[in-house]
Design an enzyme around this catalytic site. Structure first.
Site, short mmCIF file in Angstrom:
data_model
loop_
_atom_site.label_atom_id
_atom_site.label_comp_id
_atom_site.label_asym_id
_atom_site.label_seq_id
_atom_site.Cartn_x
_atom_site.Cartn_y
_atom_site.Cartn_z
N ASP A 27 24.59 8.12 33.13
CA ASP A 27 24.26 9.53 33.40
C ASP A 27 25.11 10.47 32.54
O ASP A 27 26.23 10.14 32.15
CB ASP A 27 24.49 9.83 34.89
CG ASP A 27 23.84 11.14 35.32
OD1 ASP A 27 22.90 11.58 34.64
OD2 ASP A 27 24.28 11.71 36.33
N HIS A 44 20.01 11.75 24.82
CA HIS A 44 19.37 10.45 25.11
C HIS A 44 19.47 9.53 23.90
O HIS A 44 19.71 8.34 24.02
CB HIS A 44 17.90 10.64 25.50
CG HIS A 44 17.72 11.45 26.75
ND1 HIS A 44 18.51 11.27 27.86
CD2 HIS A 44 16.84 12.44 27.07
CE1 HIS A 44 18.12 12.13 28.82
NE2 HIS A 44 17.13 12.85 28.35
N LEU A 138 23.76 -13.57 27.68
CA LEU A 138 23.87 -12.38 28.53
C LEU A 138 22.44 -11.99 28.92
O LEU A 138 21.54 -12.07 28.08
CB LEU A 138 24.53 -11.23 27.74
CG LEU A 138 24.44 -9.82 28.34
CD1 LEU A 138 25.35 -9.68 29.56
CD2 LEU A 138 24.86 -8.75 27.31
C1 IPE Z 1 20.00 8.66 37.62
O1 IPE Z 1 20.36 9.83 36.96
C2 IPE Z 1 18.95 7.93 36.86
C3 IPE Z 1 19.31 7.46 35.52
C4 IPE Z 1 20.47 7.53 34.94
C5 IPE Z 1 18.24 6.84 34.81
P1 IPE Z 1 19.79 11.26 37.37
O2 IPE Z 1 20.40 12.24 36.47
O3 IPE Z 1 18.31 11.19 37.42
O4 IPE Z 1 20.34 11.39 38.86
P2 IPE Z 1 20.50 12.69 39.78
O5 IPE Z 1 19.20 13.42 39.75
O6 IPE Z 1 21.62 13.51 39.21
O7 IPE Z 1 20.86 12.14 41.12
C1 IPE Z 2 20.79 10.22 32.12
O1 IPE Z 2 21.23 11.44 31.61
C2 IPE Z 2 19.53 9.73 31.46
C3 IPE Z 2 18.34 9.79 32.31
C4 IPE Z 2 18.28 10.14 33.56
C5 IPE Z 2 17.09 9.41 31.67
P1 IPE Z 2 20.66 12.81 32.15
O2 IPE Z 2 19.45 13.16 31.37
O3 IPE Z 2 20.46 12.75 33.62
O4 IPE Z 2 21.84 13.79 31.79
P2 IPE Z 2 22.43 14.95 32.70
O5 IPE Z 2 22.80 14.33 34.01
O6 IPE Z 2 21.37 15.98 32.85
O7 IPE Z 2 23.61 15.44 31.93
MG MG Z 3 21.64 13.15 35.22
#
Ligand code: IPE
Ligand code: IPE
Ligand code: MG
Length: 259
Positions: A27, A44, A138
């Site tokens: 995240d 990303h 792995l």
């Molecule tokens: C969780 O992250 C899902 C992934 C990293 C794929 P999110 O960014 O979607 O989670 P919330 O919405 O902050 O809980």
């Molecule tokens: C995690 O990073 C990737 C996915 C959920 C696909 P985020 O896109 O949630 O990044 P933040 O949390 O908004 O910084």
């Molecule tokens: Mg996020």
């Protein structure tokens, strides 16, 4: 039929200094990009590089299973442009990286509900899994359109489809083979980057006795050093699985005597 791994609630699993299974919520990509005045999607893109480094490190450390959350069942709620970017990034990543994974004896698996992905992506996913299915250095599992609740629900549905007589009553042991990660040990270590301290519908069933580690580091900035720090934290934990510290000490003494 897959070979089932021990369950933390039915038996006490063996543990080792190096976790055999690490599960990561990657995240913080969007915030990483925002801090640099870049569009979220640039985060990303950098996230894929971080994943590459972590896969390599896990392979080197002898971690058997690495499971990463790439797209949750709730991420469809994001703006369409971001969702479609993520889909094409997933596709490009599979096409570009699978040969490298294969050359490094890494098995690739994907868990989650596939019916919502387009046919081309589904085909590429299947081919990548087939190509690498006999690799054993792995196992890298990518959770895509995955949700912990979905996993439990799909397991119950598949079980009842195959064994309708279980509708009256079934046990944890009956259900286990149908859960997504039934051939992997339950995660020893869970890592969430990006500062949030929540599970966000990741492996709800499998994380029952997993050690949780949260870091403020944003996923694109996570690398070997941060992984080592997480593992060092894990190595300080006492995994009791419901028992007392005294019982663990007693067990260790008996082991030392018999060694
Ligand atoms: C969780 O992250 C899902 C992934 C990293 C794929 P999110 O960014 O979607 O989670 P919330 O919405 O902050 O809980
Ligand atoms: C995690 O990073 C990737 C996915 C959920 C696909 P985020 O896109 O949630 O990044 P933040 O949390 O908004 O910084
Ligand atoms: Mg996020």
């Amino acid at each position: 039929m897959v070979k089932l791994q021990p369950s933390s609630t039915l038996a006490i699993p063996e543990t080792a200094r190096i976790p055999s299974h690490i599960a990561i919520i990657m995240d913080g990509n969007g915030r990483w990009a925002k801090q640099r005045f870049m569009p979220r999607v640039a985060g990303h893109q950098r996230g894929v590089e971080a994943l590459r480094e972590v896969v390599k490190a896990c392979r080197g450390l002898g971690v058997g299973y690495l499971t990463v959350f790439a797209f949750s069942s709730e991420n469809w709620r994001r703006p369409v442009e971001e969702v479609s970017f993520l889909m094409s990034l997933f596709m490009i990543m599979l096409e570009r990286e699978v040969a490298k994974l294969h050359a490094n004896n890494i098995r690739l698996k994907i868990i989650g509900e596939r019916s919502q992905f387009d046919e081309k992506l589904r085909k590429t996913m299947h081919e990548a899994e087939q190509l690498t299915e006999n690799n054993d250095a792995l196992t890298l599992t990518i959770a895509a359109n995955y949700g912990g609740r979905w996993d439990v629900m799909q397991a119950v549905k598949s079980m009842l489809r195959e064994q309708p007589q279980l509708a009256q009553s079934f046990s944890e042991e009956d259900l286990r083979p149908y859960l997504s990660m039934s051939d992997a040990p339950e995660p020893d270590l869970f890592i969430r980057t990006g500062g949030e301290q929540r599970i966000s519908n990741f492996m709800l069933w499998q994380l029952a006795y997993t050690e949780l580690y949260f870091t403020d580091v944003l996923w694109p900035a996570f690398g070997r050093k941060e992984l080592d720090t997480a593992i060092a934290s894990y190595q300080q934990r006492e995994r009791r699985f419901g028992r007392t510290s005294e019982q663990l000490e007693e067990r260790q003494k008996t082991r030392n005597r018999n060694a």
